[in-house]
Motif scaffolding. Structure first.
Motif, PDB file in Angstrom:
ATOM      1  N   PRO A 117       0.753  -0.995   0.014  1.00 18.99           N
ATOM      2  CA  PRO A 117      -0.371  -0.299   0.425  1.00 18.99           C
ATOM      3  C   PRO A 117       0.957   1.372  -0.029  1.00 18.99           C
ATOM      4  O   PRO A 117       2.042   1.191   0.501  1.00 18.99           O
ATOM      5  CB  PRO A 117      -0.907  -0.540   1.270  1.00 18.99           C
ATOM      6  N   ALA A 118       0.416   2.338  -0.514  1.00 17.46           N
ATOM      7  CA  ALA A 118       0.990   3.682  -0.753  1.00 17.46           C
ATOM      8  C   ALA A 118       0.426   4.792   0.098  1.00 17.46           C
ATOM      9  O   ALA A 118      -0.124   4.742   0.548  1.00 17.46           O
ATOM     10  CB  ALA A 118       0.843   4.082  -2.212  1.00 17.46           C
ATOM     11  N   GLY A 119       1.233   5.571   0.679  1.00 15.80           N
ATOM     12  CA  GLY A 119       0.989   6.717   1.071  1.00 15.80           C
ATOM     13  C   GLY A 119       0.393   6.286   2.849  1.00 15.80           C
ATOM     14  O   GLY A 119      -0.380   7.013   2.748  1.00 15.80           O
ATOM     15  N   VAL A 120       1.303   5.345   3.337  1.00 12.91           N
ATOM     16  CA  VAL A 120       0.537   5.924   4.905  1.00 12.91           C
ATOM     17  C   VAL A 120       0.859   6.792   5.417  1.00 12.91           C
ATOM     18  O   VAL A 120       1.231   7.267   5.614  1.00 12.91           O
ATOM     19  CB  VAL A 120       1.426   4.421   5.030  1.00 12.91           C
ATOM     20  N   LYS A 121      -0.712   6.853   6.371  1.00  9.81           N
ATOM     21  CA  LYS A 121      -0.744   8.246   7.391  1.00  9.81           C
ATOM     22  C   LYS A 121      -1.226   7.947   8.938  1.00  9.81           C
ATOM     23  O   LYS A 121      -1.712   6.351   8.347  1.00  9.81           O
ATOM     24  CB  LYS A 121      -1.224   9.138   6.535  1.00  9.81           C
ATOM     25  N   THR A 122      -0.457   8.428   9.705  1.00 11.50           N
ATOM     26  CA  THR A 122      -1.538   8.344  10.835  1.00 11.50           C
ATOM     27  C   THR A 122      -1.850   9.769  12.055  1.00 11.50           C
ATOM     28  O   THR A 122      -1.381  10.726  11.046  1.00 11.50           O
ATOM     29  CB  THR A 122      -0.699   7.185  11.897  1.00 11.50           C
ATOM     30  N   VAL A 123      -2.959   9.662  12.124  1.00 11.74           N
ATOM     31  CA  VAL A 123      -3.631  10.491  12.545  1.00 11.74           C
ATOM     32  C   VAL A 123      -3.669  10.205  14.947  1.00 11.74           C
ATOM     33  O   VAL A 123      -4.657   9.280  14.253  1.00 11.74           O
ATOM     34  CB  VAL A 123      -4.132  11.184  12.339  1.00 11.74           C
ATOM     35  N   VAL A 124      -3.175  10.964  15.578  1.00 17.37           N
ATOM     36  CA  VAL A 124      -3.109  10.484  17.299  1.00 17.37           C
ATOM     37  C   VAL A 124      -5.025  10.864  17.224  1.00 17.37           C
ATOM     38  O   VAL A 124      -4.945  11.765  16.891  1.00 17.37           O
ATOM     39  CB  VAL A 124      -2.540  11.062  18.052  1.00 17.37           C
ATOM     40  N   SER A 125      -5.880   9.853  17.409  1.00 18.84           N
ATOM     41  CA  SER A 125      -7.295  10.467  17.796  1.00 18.84           C
ATOM     42  C   SER A 125      -7.824  10.431  19.250  1.00 18.84           C
ATOM     43  O   SER A 125      -8.786  10.673  19.908  1.00 18.84           O
ATOM     44  CB  SER A 125      -8.141   9.048  16.943  1.00 18.84           C
ATOM     45  N   GLY A 126      -7.224  10.128  19.707  1.00 16.11           N
ATOM     46  CA  GLY A 126      -6.890   9.808  21.303  1.00 16.11           C
ATOM     47  C   GLY A 126      -6.179   8.797  22.091  1.00 16.11           C
ATOM     48  O   GLY A 126      -4.583   9.357  21.745  1.00 16.11           O
ATOM     49  N   PRO A 127      -6.740   9.362  23.484  1.00 19.36           N
ATOM     50  CA  PRO A 127      -5.202   8.546  24.165  1.00 19.36           C
ATOM     51  C   PRO A 127      -4.277   7.452  24.214  1.00 19.36           C
ATOM     52  O   PRO A 127      -3.774   7.320  24.281  1.00 19.36           O
ATOM     53  CB  PRO A 127      -6.021   8.851  25.847  1.00 19.36           C
ATOM     54  N   THR A 128      -5.293   6.318  23.464  1.00 22.82           N
ATOM     55  CA  THR A 128      -4.718   5.367  23.386  1.00 22.82           C
ATOM     56  C   THR A 128      -5.435   5.121  22.060  1.00 22.82           C
ATOM     57  O   THR A 128      -5.616   3.772  21.812  1.00 22.82           O
ATOM     58  CB  THR A 128      -6.294   3.998  24.596  1.00 22.82           C
ATOM     59  N   SER A 129      -5.684   6.225  20.691  1.00 22.02           N
ATOM     60  CA  SER A 129      -6.013   5.302  19.285  1.00 22.02           C
ATOM     61  C   SER A 129      -5.679   6.104  18.469  1.00 22.02           C
ATOM     62  O   SER A 129      -5.076   7.227  18.731  1.00 22.02           O
ATOM     63  CB  SER A 129      -7.179   5.536  19.643  1.00 22.02           C
ATOM     64  N   ALA A 149      -3.146   4.483   0.683  1.00 23.81           N
ATOM     65  CA  ALA A 149      -4.121   4.302  -0.727  1.00 23.81           C
ATOM     66  C   ALA A 149      -3.782   2.919  -0.992  1.00 23.81           C
ATOM     67  O   ALA A 149      -3.034   1.375  -0.694  1.00 23.81           O
ATOM     68  CB  ALA A 149      -2.753   5.097  -1.948  1.00 23.81           C
ATOM     69  N   ARG A 150      -4.978   2.658  -2.100  1.00 25.89           N
ATOM     70  CA  ARG A 150      -4.264   1.612  -2.682  1.00 25.89           C
ATOM     71  C   ARG A 150      -2.818   1.183  -3.272  1.00 25.89           C
ATOM     72  O   ARG A 150      -2.683   2.097  -3.732  1.00 25.89           O
ATOM     73  CB  ARG A 150      -5.808   0.929  -3.800  1.00 25.89           C
ATOM     74  N   PRO A 151      -2.669  -0.023  -3.476  1.00 22.35           N
ATOM     75  CA  PRO A 151      -1.687  -0.601  -4.063  1.00 22.35           C
ATOM     76  C   PRO A 151      -1.641  -0.032  -5.850  1.00 22.35           C
ATOM     77  O   PRO A 151      -2.941  -0.301  -6.266  1.00 22.35           O
ATOM     78  CB  PRO A 151      -1.262  -2.039  -4.065  1.00 22.35           C
ATOM     79  N   VAL A 152      -0.870   0.033  -6.302  1.00 23.67           N
ATOM     80  CA  VAL A 152      -0.524   0.577  -7.647  1.00 23.67           C
ATOM     81  C   VAL A 152      -1.471  -0.257  -8.690  1.00 23.67           C
ATOM     82  O   VAL A 152      -1.618  -0.568  -9.720  1.00 23.67           O
ATOM     83  CB  VAL A 152       0.370   0.703  -8.304  1.00 23.67           C
ATOM     84  N   ARG A 153      -0.339  -1.523  -8.293  1.00 23.36           N
ATOM     85  CA  ARG A 153      -0.899  -2.990  -8.717  1.00 23.36           C
ATOM     86  C   ARG A 153      -1.212  -3.995  -7.769  1.00 23.36           C
ATOM     87  O   ARG A 153      -0.480  -4.378  -6.946  1.00 23.36           O
ATOM     88  CB  ARG A 153       0.812  -3.860  -9.757  1.00 23.36           C
TER      89      ARG A 153
END
Length: 401
Positions: free
Chosen positions: A344-356, A362-366
Motif C-alpha cells: 500500500p502507498a501513502g501510509v499515514k497516522t493521526v492520533v485520535s485519542g489517548p489510546t488510539s 492508498a490502494r496498491p498501484v498493482r
C-alpha cells in the motif's frame, strides 16, 4: 573377237544402268524423307545400247507430313507461385517437313492420371522489317506477338491422338501468347529455329507450390509431331493462405503463458513452414507495457515469458514459409496468474485519542489480483514483540493497548 567386245559393252551398259537405278532409288528415298519439298524431275530412257537424252524437267512437290521429330532439351523454371517457364530447342530441322507453325504445350499435375491440358503457342507467320510480328506485353508480363494466328486455329486441330491415346483434357484452352525465341547470347530472334535457339512459353494459372509435368509437341500445316520427353517443375512457395489452427493458451506462472496450436491445413500452406510468429499485447491500460510484441518459434508451442502479473493478453499466431508470413489466427485472450500485491502507498497516522490513532493508506498501484483484506502490524517502540490486526476496509481506527 567382235562378239566378246560386244558382250563386254553390253555388260558395261548393264552395270551403268544398275548404278543409275541405285542412285535414283537413293534420291527417291531422300525425297521421301524430305516431304513437302519442291523437286525437278527428268526421265531418261535406257536400252541395251545406252541412255537417251533427258526429258524436259517437270516440277513436283512431295506430299506433306507432320513433323517427325520432337522438341528437345526441355527444362522448366518456376517464375512465381502460379507460373512456370518451359523452354526447349526445336526438333532437328530435317524432321520439320515444312515450316513449323507452333507448339502444343501440355501440362498436368505430376503423378496425376488425368489427361494433359494443352495450350497452343503459335509462331509468327509473316516477316516485316527483319522480324516477325510486333512484340508487346500483356498485363501478366508475358511477351506476346500481336497476331491472330492462335485465334484462327480451329479447336479440332488441338484434338489429336498419340500412341493411340487421346491426350486432350477437359479444359483445352488456347492462349494469345506466342513463342519468344532467344539465342545463346540472350538476344531475341524470330521466325526460323536452329539448334542454338531456345524457345520458351510461360504456363500460368497453376496451383501454388505444386509439382507439374510438362510436354511439348511441334506442329506444322499437316498436324502435330511426336511428344517430347516429359519434365517436371514445381511452382514457387507462397505465403500460407490459412492461419494456424486450434490456438490455445494457459497461465504457467504470474509472468508467463503457455501457447500451443496446430499447423495450417497442408493444402493451404503453399510451402514448407519454416517458423511461427506469435504476436501478443496486454489488454489492461494501466500496465504501461508496449502496444504489442512478437516472437518467432520453430515448433507448435511456445512459452511467453517476462509478462506482467495478473494481466490479460491477446495472443495470435501466424505461420511463415520462405515466401513470407501468412494469415494470422483470430485473437484469443488469456491472463497470467495472480501474485502478491504491491505494498500500500501513502501510509499515514493521526492520533485520535489517548489510546488510539487513525491509520490510512492508498490502494496498491498493482494488486496482481483481487484484494481480500489488509493486514496492519504495530508494536510499541522499543519492544520487539508486535501485534497483528486484520481489516477489510481502507481506513481504520484501532485502539492501542
Amino acid at each position: 573377237m567382235d562378239r566378246n567386245v560386244s558382250n563386254r559393252k553390253r555388260e558395261a551398259v548393264r552395270l551403268r544402268q544398275q548404278e543409275r537405278c541405285r542412285r535414283l532409288s537413293d534420291e527417291q528415298r531422300k525425297m521421301a524423307r524430305r516431304s513437302n519439298a519442291a523437286r525437278m524431275v527428268r526421265v531418261i530412257a535406257v536400252n541395251s545400247v545406252g541412255s537417251s537424252p533427258p526429258s524436259e524437267p517437270l516440277s513436283v512437290r512431295t506430299g506433306g507430313e507432320a513433323p517427325s521429330g520432337a522438341p528437345r532439351n526441355l527444362r522448366g523454371t518456376p517464375l512465381t507461385s502460379r507460373s512456370v517457364r518451359v523452354a526447349w530447342t526445336p526438333p532437328p530441322r530435317d524432321t520439320w517437313h515444312g515450316a513449323l507453325l507452333g507448339y502444343y504445350v501440355g501440362f498436368k499435375k505430376a503423378g496425376s492420371s488425368e489427361n494433359y491440358v494443352f495450350r497452343t503457342a503459335s509462331l509468327p507467320l509473316t516477316t516485316t522489317s527483319g522480324s516477325s510480328g510486333k512484340l508487346s506485353s500483356d498485363k501478366s508480363g508475358h511477351s506476346t506477338y500481336l497476331n491472330d494466328v492462335t485465334d484462327k486455329q480451329d479447336r479440332s486441330k488441338n484434338a489429336f491422338l498419340s500412341n493411340g491415346r487421346d491426350l486432350i483434357g477437359k479444359d483445352v484452352s488456347r492462349s494469345a501468347y506466342s513463342i519468344r525465341n532467344i539465342d545463346d547470347h540472350g538476344r531475341k530472334s524470330f521466325g526460323g529455329s536452329d539448334d542454338g535457339i531456345i524457345q520458351e512459353w510461360v504456363v500460368d494459372e497453376l496451383e501454388k507450390y505444386s509439382e507439374y509435368e510438362f510436354i511439348v509437341q511441334a506442329f506444322n500445316a499437316i498436324g502435330p509431331g511426336p511428344l517430347s520427353d516429359p519434365i517436371t517443375a514445381i511452382t514457387l512457395e507462397d505465403i500460407p493462405e490459412a492461419p494456424p489452427q486450434k490456438v490455445t493458451c494457459s497461465a504457467l506462472t504470474p509472468t508467463s503463458l503457455q501457447v500451443s496450436w496446430s499447423p495450417p491445413p497442408s493444402a493451404l500452406t503453399h510451402g514448407h513452414v519454416t517458423s511461427y510468429t506469435l504476436t501478443y499485447a496486454p489488454l489492461d491500460d494501466h500496465t504501461g507495457l508496449p502496444a504489442s510484441s512478437s516472437t518467432s518459434v520453430q515448433g507448435t508451442s511456445a512459452t511467453l515469458s517476462g509478462l506482467h502479473r495478473y494481466t490479460n493478453y491477446s495472443v495470435r499466431a501466424a505461420a511463415a514459409t520462405r515466401a513470407g508470413l501468412g494469415a494470422a489466427s483470430a485473437d484469443i485472450v488469456c491472463a497470467t496468474d495472480m501474485d502478491v500485491p504491491q505494498a500500500p502507498a501513502g501510509v499515514k497516522t493521526v492520533v485520535s485519542g489517548p489510546t488510539s490513532v487513525w491509520v490510512a493508506w492508498a490502494r496498491p498501484v498493482r494488486t496482481h489480483g483481487p484484494l481480500t483484506h489488509y493486514t496492519v502490524h504495530y508494536r510499541v517502540e522499543g519492544r520487539t514483540d508486535s501485534t497483528t490486526l486484520q481489516y477489510t476496509v481502507s481506513i481504520f481506527i484501532f485502539k492501542a493497548s
